[in-house]
Design a protein around this motif. Structure first.
Motif, PDB file in Angstrom:
ATOM      1  N   CYS A 371     -16.438  11.652 -35.445  1.00 38.88           N
ATOM      2  CA  CYS A 371     -16.147  13.086 -35.478  1.00 38.88           C
ATOM      3  C   CYS A 371     -16.214  13.630 -34.053  1.00 38.88           C
ATOM      4  O   CYS A 371     -17.177  13.389 -33.334  1.00 38.88           O
ATOM      5  N   CYS A 374     -19.370  16.496 -33.894  1.00 39.23           N
ATOM      6  CA  CYS A 374     -20.797  16.168 -33.891  1.00 39.23           C
ATOM      7  C   CYS A 374     -21.071  14.763 -33.365  1.00 39.23           C
ATOM      8  O   CYS A 374     -22.209  14.424 -33.075  1.00 39.23           O
ATOM      9  N   CYS A 389     -16.317  15.467 -42.320  1.00 38.11           N
ATOM     10  CA  CYS A 389     -17.529  14.920 -41.718  1.00 38.11           C
ATOM     11  C   CYS A 389     -18.743  15.583 -42.370  1.00 38.11           C
ATOM     12  O   CYS A 389     -18.647  16.683 -42.919  1.00 38.11           O
ATOM     13  N   CYS A 391     -21.000  17.006 -40.950  1.00 35.31           N
ATOM     14  CA  CYS A 391     -21.287  18.264 -40.252  1.00 35.31           C
ATOM     15  C   CYS A 391     -20.413  19.409 -40.772  1.00 35.31           C
ATOM     16  O   CYS A 391     -20.584  20.564 -40.364  1.00 35.31           O
TER      17      CYS A 391
HETATM   18 ZN   LIG Z   1     -18.997  15.843 -37.542  1.00 40.14          ZN
END
Ligand SMILES: [Zn+2]
Length: 441
Positions: A371, A374, A389, A391
């Motif tokens: 990703c 993050c 993701c 996140c």
């Molecule tokens: Zn992420």
């Protein structure tokens, strides 16, 4: 003054007699290659060491001296080049074997598929002849003075050459030694990372890794049409071959189909070569920093892992879809897309322009799995075009890969800072400008 080597390719215009002579020389090199291959196989079987440059040179000399017709049609240096080709084929074979892959043993080549031959030093078997503007002809030993057309983009000293046949056309590919200043080209200022793909050739992120705009370069339409035509011809060939009795002479229809397939393949190769030249020149003219991942074709072409369907009942599928079908199609088109040739053109054009071309280490960065927000990386299947993701970021696969690469080029392995509690955003690199280059180094 630094000198660099550059290739220029000229189309040859042989008359009928010269064309026949070119064919005879090609046949001599093809015969030599196959004879050496046979010897190499026997050595391999007998447990003797593989050919190296010295031993292959001796074998080559012996074959050429024994066959008078071969000696007449070739030069002593050009047969060495053919011998070295065989050594390279075996080197590649053994290297892959050592790496635990299953490469195909080097194969005999038919005259239909044999690409051409090479010369070492200018003046030995080949001499370029100057006309008022550029070169007008090449004098080839045992063939004659053949007209040529095409102009190199630079002035240089001819060093080595190859005579190549593609379909019914003949080319002379010359390597020149050129002053670095003679090939300089203006470079751009913007930065960009791209992911090389199939449906979409390039997915580019321009400027800032996080906020930069996404721009795409599609595959040209002619390529799709040509690939379709190749597939159709392939179907015709398979059908004709299936119908023919074993060991029968190929029919006229089959020979015509072979010729058509050959012609289509060489057209695709030629057009793609031109297209990649233009595209790489355009990119370098616009960007001062170009980022992509290291190409490891072997990894891309590797079969996907089987995914056992754990806890499946006996009558249920024992394996889950792993994207193998998608990958089989992908492998074929990937080879069709020949990214290696594109990256090579981009690499030297960037050098000429003084632009920076960065190939990031794929295994460490894992751009398609990490990703860009993050930094978390987790395995993704090839058929996962979109993924979310942990996140919360929602990603399109190719776009995210390009952003992750561009961010890596600016910030290095920023995700490693996460564990130490450092804020990845705190590492501020100069973004959106060529100044990033200095930072990257
Ligand atoms: Zn992420």
């Amino acid at each position: 003054m630094t000198a660099v080597r550059r290739k220029a390719t000229f189309r040859l215009y042989p008359n009928a007699a010269q064309e026949a002579a070119l064919g005879r020389t090609l046949a001599a090199h093809c015969k030599l290659y196959n004879t050496l291959l046979e010897t190499a196989r026997l050595r391999h079987k007998a447990g003797l060491p593989a050919f190296n440059r010295t031993s292959v040179n001796e074998a080559t000399k012996a074959v050429r001296n024994k066959q008078g017709w071969m000696a007449q049609r070739t030069t002593a240096q050009s047969v060495q080049v053919t011998g070295e080709r065989l050594v390279r084929a075996f080197d590649a074979f053994f290297r892959r074997l050592a790496a635990g892959q299953t490469p195909g043993y080097p194969r005999f080549k038919s005259i239909e598929r044999y690409p051409g031959w090479g010369y070492k030093a200018h003046g030995d078997g080949w001499t370029l002849l100057r006309k008022a503007e550029g070169f007008g002809a090449v004098r080839l030993s045992a063939i004659g003075t053949v007209s040529l057309r095409g102009r190199a983009r630079f002035e240089g000293v001819p060093k080595t050459a190859e005579v190549l046949r593609q379909g019914h056309k003949w080319y002379l590919s010359v390597t020149f030694e050129v002053a670095e200043t003679a090939v300089a080209r203006p470079g751009g200022q913007q930065s960009m990372a791209f992911d090389f793909g199939l449906a979409t050739l390039l997915t580019q992120v321009v400027g800032d890794p996080m906020a930069g705009e996404v721009q795409t370069v599609e595959n040209p339409r002619w390529l799709k049409r040509k690939l379709q035509a190749i597939q159709e011809t392939q179907r015709v060939i398979s059908a004709l071959e299936a119908k023919a009795p074993r060991n029968a002479k190929p029919t006229c229809a089959l020979l015509r189909a072979y010729a058509r397939r050959r012609r289509l393949h060489s057209q695709v190769a030629r057009q793609r070569h031109d297209f990649y030249h233009q595209l790489s020149a355009r990119l370098v003219a616009r960007f001062g920093l170009i980022v992509t991942e290291e190409l490891a074709l072997a990894n891309l072409v590797r079969a996907p892992k089987a995914r056992p369907n754990e806890g499946a009942a006996a009558d249920e599928p024992q394996f889950l879809p792993n994207g193998a079908a998608a990958k089989a199609g992908l492998n074929r088109s990937l080879l069709d897309a020949a990214p290696g040739g594109f990256l090579q053109k981009l690499r030297y054009k960037a050098e000429e322009a003084g632009s920076k071309f960065i190939e990031i280490p794929t295994r460490a960065v894992k751009p398609t799995q990490r990703c860009h927000c993050c930094g978390a990386a987790s395995p993704k299947r090839l058929d996962e075009r979109r993924w979310r993701c942990a996140c919360g970021a929602d990603h399109e696969r190719d776009e995210n890969a390009a952003r992750t690469m561009l961010r890596y080029a600016y910030e290095g392995a920023w995700w490693d800072n996460n564990g130490s509690g450092a804020d990845p955003g705190a590492q501020t690199a100069p973004r959106n400008s060529i100044q990033a280059q200095a930072w990257v180094e």
